[in-house]
Design a protein around this motif. Structure first.
Motif, short mmCIF file in Angstrom:
data_model
loop_
_atom_site.label_atom_id
_atom_site.label_comp_id
_atom_site.label_asym_id
_atom_site.label_seq_id
_atom_site.Cartn_x
_atom_site.Cartn_y
_atom_site.Cartn_z
N HIS A 217 25.79 38.11 -66.23
CA HIS A 217 25.75 37.27 -65.03
C HIS A 217 26.80 37.68 -64.01
O HIS A 217 26.55 37.59 -62.81
CB HIS A 217 25.88 35.80 -65.41
N LEU B 230 25.81 38.54 -60.18
CA LEU B 230 26.47 37.86 -59.06
C LEU B 230 27.19 38.85 -58.14
O LEU B 230 27.24 38.65 -56.93
CB LEU B 230 27.44 36.80 -59.58
N LEU C 121 24.78 40.25 -55.73
CA LEU C 121 24.35 39.31 -54.70
C LEU C 121 25.35 39.19 -53.55
O LEU C 121 25.18 38.36 -52.67
CB LEU C 121 24.15 37.92 -55.32
N TYR D 287 20.18 31.38 -51.38
CA TYR D 287 20.21 32.77 -50.94
C TYR D 287 19.02 33.03 -50.03
O TYR D 287 17.92 32.56 -50.29
CB TYR D 287 20.14 33.72 -52.14
N THR E 136 16.70 30.40 -54.94
CA THR E 136 17.77 29.82 -55.73
C THR E 136 18.03 30.74 -56.92
O THR E 136 17.13 31.45 -57.38
CB THR E 136 17.41 28.39 -56.19
N TYR E 137 19.26 30.71 -57.41
CA TYR E 137 19.66 31.59 -58.51
C TYR E 137 19.28 30.94 -59.84
O TYR E 137 19.60 29.77 -60.07
CB TYR E 137 21.16 31.85 -58.46
N TRP F 53 20.00 31.09 -63.75
CA TRP F 53 21.03 31.64 -64.63
C TRP F 53 20.49 32.04 -65.99
O TRP F 53 21.10 32.83 -66.69
CB TRP F 53 22.16 30.64 -64.82
N GLY G 92 19.42 36.46 -65.18
CA GLY G 92 19.84 36.11 -63.83
C GLY G 92 18.85 36.66 -62.84
O GLY G 92 18.55 37.84 -62.84
N HIS G 93 18.30 35.80 -62.01
CA HIS G 93 17.30 36.22 -61.04
C HIS G 93 17.22 35.20 -59.92
O HIS G 93 17.76 34.10 -60.03
CB HIS G 93 15.93 36.39 -61.72
N LEU G 94 16.57 35.58 -58.83
CA LEU G 94 16.33 34.68 -57.72
C LEU G 94 14.88 34.21 -57.77
O LEU G 94 13.98 35.01 -58.02
CB LEU G 94 16.61 35.36 -56.38
#
Length: 128
Positions: free
Chosen positions: A24, A28, A31, A62, A83-84, A86, A90-92
């Motif tokens: 993570h 991050l 990003l 984001y 949105t992130y 977790w 980890g992805h949008l």
């Protein structure tokens, strides 16, 4: 079969936590603002049309902005809020849509998966 002792269980737990936190942390850091990803247009739904993708923070969300280029001049832009997530790697996740940004932090690339009429389309962007 012998049960693992308490120390072995704690060591296993710490290894899992370390892997989770480092994965993570890498996502991050990918990003961060002003990181630009590039797709040369080969292997995508629109061959020969290069694209760039930029991810910026807007509060706790984001904004993902995809710009298409024709003869090195921008001619189209798509933008959406995400949105992130977790869990997993980890992805949008697009808000109100069907796009996912999946991060491959080791190879410094992002895969955009989008549901279309005939199934799913995946585009690959590489960090510049």
């Amino acid at each position: 079969m012998k049960k693992p002792n308490v120390i072995q269980r704690i060591v296993q737990l710490l290894r899992v936590l370390n892997h989770f936190i480092s994965a993570h942390s890498a996502v991050l850091s990918a990003l961060k603002d002003h990181t630009i990803y590039f797709n040369d247009g080969h292997g995508s739904g629109h061959p020969g049309i290069p694209k760039t993708m930029k991810i910026t923070m807007e509060g706790s969300l984001y904004r993902v902005t995809e710009t298409s280029y024709l003869n090195e001049k921008p001619f189209g832009e798509k933008s959406w809020l995400a949105t992130y997530g977790w869990h997993s790697n980890g992805h949008l996740i697009e808000i109100g849509g069907n796009r996912y940004c999946i991060f491959d932090s080791i190879n410094r690339r992002i895969l955009i998966e989008e549901e279309v009429e005939y199934g799913y389309q995946v585009e690959e962007f590489v960090q510049q």
